[in-house]
Design an enzyme around this catalytic site. Structure first.
Site, mmCIF file in Angstrom:
data_model
loop_
_atom_site.group_PDB
_atom_site.id
_atom_site.type_symbol
_atom_site.label_atom_id
_atom_site.label_comp_id
_atom_site.label_asym_id
_atom_site.label_seq_id
_atom_site.Cartn_x
_atom_site.Cartn_y
_atom_site.Cartn_z
ATOM 1 N N TYR A 22 -42.109 -35.785 20.854
ATOM 2 C CA TYR A 22 -41.507 -37.034 21.090
ATOM 3 C C TYR A 22 -42.154 -38.175 21.405
ATOM 4 C CZ TYR A 22 -38.398 -40.682 23.041
ATOM 5 O OH TYR A 22 -37.768 -41.827 23.258
ATOM 6 N N GLU B 156 -38.057 -44.775 18.105
ATOM 7 C CA GLU B 156 -38.063 -43.404 18.313
ATOM 8 C C GLU B 156 -38.546 -42.344 17.308
ATOM 9 O OE1 GLU B 156 -35.297 -42.286 21.891
ATOM 10 O OE2 GLU B 156 -34.687 -41.111 20.101
#
Ligand code: GDP
Ligand code: MN
Length: 376
Positions: A101, A189
């Site tokens: 991530y 993101e």
């Protein structure tokens, strides 16, 4: 403002972040064509602006033409968290080695931009943040100097033991930061950031939100707006100069002033209720504005009780009262309404609303409690 994954990835590409070969499509035929260009197997991904598409069945791998057809028509007939899927992204299937991530947001407490990295990708980062915050590695951008290159390298070295990958990841982090600042983004993101079996670092998913207050500087971003995918009520509210944010509860709140609106939601929560929305009708509320506000509230089927919390300063309580009365007549409101109207012309307001069958409250606390009781 939010954009779809495929739009965010177009921006990623412009900034030199590697993404899978892919194409946005609207019909089964388009997907069939795209899958021929991209090759099989391919991944078909629902384009809706909510997370957890994978879990909801909105991401499917197709190994042959039949599966392409089947998966596409099932995804195009799907609703994910209440949003109908109108577009899909056809993507080259990646042979995943690891998933990480990588994201950037503003840390309001620190008053800085923060880069967050986690070795566990593809899962909900909010979940990890709650359960194991130590699994998230954070570095901060300097408010004047920006994200220093060594900070990007720290991120790279946290995620990857292999120095070549770590440095590549540092470069991706810098590019992501550049997107964040160049475009007045509020969130960017990559989840998951993938290393495939041949060692390439690829952004497999992309999320990009923008600060609405910066949009006037980015007409090209504004042009990406997908009106079909936005909350209809929030758009309607924007057009009518009302600040409205839909929430999950069942007590519809109509309030003047953002601070009072927040306090009202807090109180509702405090006494055990759930607000259905944030709604600020602003100062100098005309009866018309009150009507518009109620129109928007009533579109939300979850709303069972309406709670007016008005502090009359420049706003006159009698204007609000007239708005409520008018709305009750023309919109045929059946919901119980709790009203706490205080300040300028409150006596007149009471006079106007005497026959209207409202439940009155003297204080905010009393109002919130009465609204909650009415749910039972
Ligand atoms: P989200 O569920 O909305 O966050 O959608 P993502 O694009 O992040 O996809 C969710 C998960 O699907 C990923 O974490 C992967 O595990 C899987 N996935 C997506 N694309 C591919 C792909 O090309 N190959 C493989 N093997 N898995 C994929
Ligand atoms: Mn994802």
């Amino acid at each position: 403002m939010k954009v779809h994954e495929y739009q965010a990835k177009e921006i990623f590409k412009k900034y030199g972040i590697l993404t899978p070969r892919e194409k946005m499509c609207r019909t089964v035929d388009e997907v069939l064509g795209a899958s021929k260009e991209i090759g099989l197997p391919c991944v078909i991904k629902a384009q809706v602006m909510v997370g957890g598409r994978g879990k909801a069945g909105g991401i499917k791998i197709a190994k042959n033409e039949n599966e392409v057809k089947e998966h596409t028509s099932s995804i195009l007939n799907m609703e994910i968290k209440g949003i109908p899927v109108k577009k899909v992204l056809v993507s080259e299937a990646i042979d995943i080695g690891t998933e990480a991530y990588l994201g950037i947001i503003i840390d309001r407490a620190e008053k800085k931009t923060v880069v967050m990295a986690c070795k566990e990708g593809g899962v909900e980062i909010e979940e990890i943040a709650r359960q194991r915050p130590e699994a998230i590695f954070k570095v901060y951008a300097d408010s004047l100097l920006g994200l220093m290159p060594h900070r990007g390298r720290e991120v790279g070295l946290f995620l990857y033991a292999d120095p070549k990958l770590a440095f590549e990841c540092a470069a991706v982090t810098s590019k992501l930061y550049k997107i964040f600042t160049d475009l007045d983004s509020s969130l960017v993101e990559i989840n998951p950031l993938v290393v495939d079996k041949s060692g390439r670092l690829i952004a497999l998913d992309a999320k990009l939100n923008f600060d609405d207050n910066g949009l006037f500087r980015h007409p090209d971003v504004e042009a990406m707006r997908d009106r079909e995918s936005e909350d209809e009520n929030e758009l309607l509210a924007k057009e009518q100069d009302l600040s409205y944010v839909r929430l999950a509860g069942n007590i519809g709140c109509v309030v003047n002033g953002a601070g009072l609106a927040m306090a009202t939601m807090d109180l509702v929560k405090h006494f055990g209720g759930e607000p259905a929305n944030f709604l600020d009708i602003g100062g100098s509320s005309s009866p018309e504005k009150v009507m518009n506000a109620l129109r928007i509230l009533l579109k939300d089927e979850n709303v069972k009780v309406i709670f007016f919390n008005i502090f009359g300063g420049i706003t006159r309580c009698d204007d609000v009262a007239n708005g409520i009365l008018e709305a009750k007549k023309t919109l045929n409101i059946k919901h119980p309404i709790v009203a706490r109207l205080t300040g300028t012309n409150e006596d007149k307001a009471m006079e106007i609303l005497k026959e209207a069958g409202l439940i009155f409250a003297k204080t905010m606390d009393e109002g919130a409690q009465k609204a909650i009781e009415l749910l039972k």
